[in-house]
Design a protein around this motif. Structure first.
Motif, short mmCIF file in Angstrom:
data_model
loop_
_atom_site.label_atom_id
_atom_site.label_comp_id
_atom_site.label_asym_id
_atom_site.label_seq_id
_atom_site.Cartn_x
_atom_site.Cartn_y
_atom_site.Cartn_z
N GLU A 76 -14.36 8.73 -10.76
CA GLU A 76 -14.91 8.71 -9.39
C GLU A 76 -15.71 7.44 -9.14
O GLU A 76 -15.57 6.80 -8.09
N LYS A 85 -8.59 4.43 -2.38
CA LYS A 85 -8.43 5.76 -1.78
C LYS A 85 -7.51 6.57 -2.68
O LYS A 85 -6.32 6.71 -2.42
N ASN A 87 -7.30 10.09 -5.51
CA ASN A 87 -7.86 11.36 -5.95
C ASN A 87 -8.28 11.21 -7.41
O ASN A 87 -7.42 10.98 -8.28
N TRP A 89 -9.17 13.30 -9.69
CA TRP A 89 -8.55 14.28 -10.58
C TRP A 89 -7.11 13.86 -10.90
O TRP A 89 -6.67 13.93 -12.05
#
Length: 134
Positions: A76, A85, A87, A89
Motif C-alpha cells: 500500500e 492506481k 489494488n 491485495w
C-alpha cells in the motif's frame, strides 16, 4: 587510519553505491530503505550493513520468489508513493504466485557481492596501512 575507520569507509561506500544503483534502476520509491539502512562497525575487526529485512532479496539480485504473500501495508505504501492506481491485495497475490519482477528476470537486481568486491582492494590496502603504521 585505524582498521575500524577502514571498515567504516568500505561499508559506507558499498551502502551508498547500493542506493545509488537503486535510484538509477528506478527502484527507489519512498527512500525508507535508504534512510533506515545503517553501517555498523562494533569493533576494529568487523562491521555490517543493517537495514529492513526485505533488502536482502533485492540486493542479492534475485528478487522475492513465489510462495508467501508480502505485507499488504508495504505494498500500500509503495503504491501510494509511486502514485499508482493498483489494488494492493492483487499486487501482493501476484507476488505470492509469481515472485517479483526481479525474480522473474524482467528487471535486473543489484548484485551486492559485486559491489563488495569492487571496494575490497581499497579496504585491504587501508587495513594493511593501519597495521604497518603501528
Amino acid at each position: 587510519m585505524t582498521s575500524k575507520e577502514a571498515i567504516t569507509i568500505y561499508l559506507t561506500k558499498v551502502r551508498d553505491e547500493l542506493f545509488e544503483r537503486q535510484r538509477r534502476n528506478g527502484q527507489r520509491a519512498s527512500g525508507f530503505s535508504d534512510e533506515n539502512t545503517k553501517v555498523v562497525v562494533p569493533s576494529k575487526e568487523n562491521g555490517y550493513i543493517k537495514g529492513p529485512k526485505y533488502l536482502a532479496t533485492n540486493f542479492k539480485g534475485i528478487g522475492r520468489r513465489p510462495g508467501t504473500m508480502p505485507p499488504i501495508q508495504s505494498i500500500e505504501a509503495w503504491i501510494q508513493i509511486k502514485g499508482l492506481k493498483l489494488n494492493p491485495w492483487a499486487v501482493a497475490m501476484n507476488i505470492k504466485k509469481k515472485g517479483t519482477v526481479i525474480f522473474r528476470d524482467k528487471r535486473k537486481g543489484i548484485d551486492f557481492k559485486q559491489l563488495q568486491q569492487k571496494h575490497m582492494d581499497e579496504l585491504m590496502e587501508n587495513i594493511r596501512k593501519s597495521i604497518t603504521k603501528k
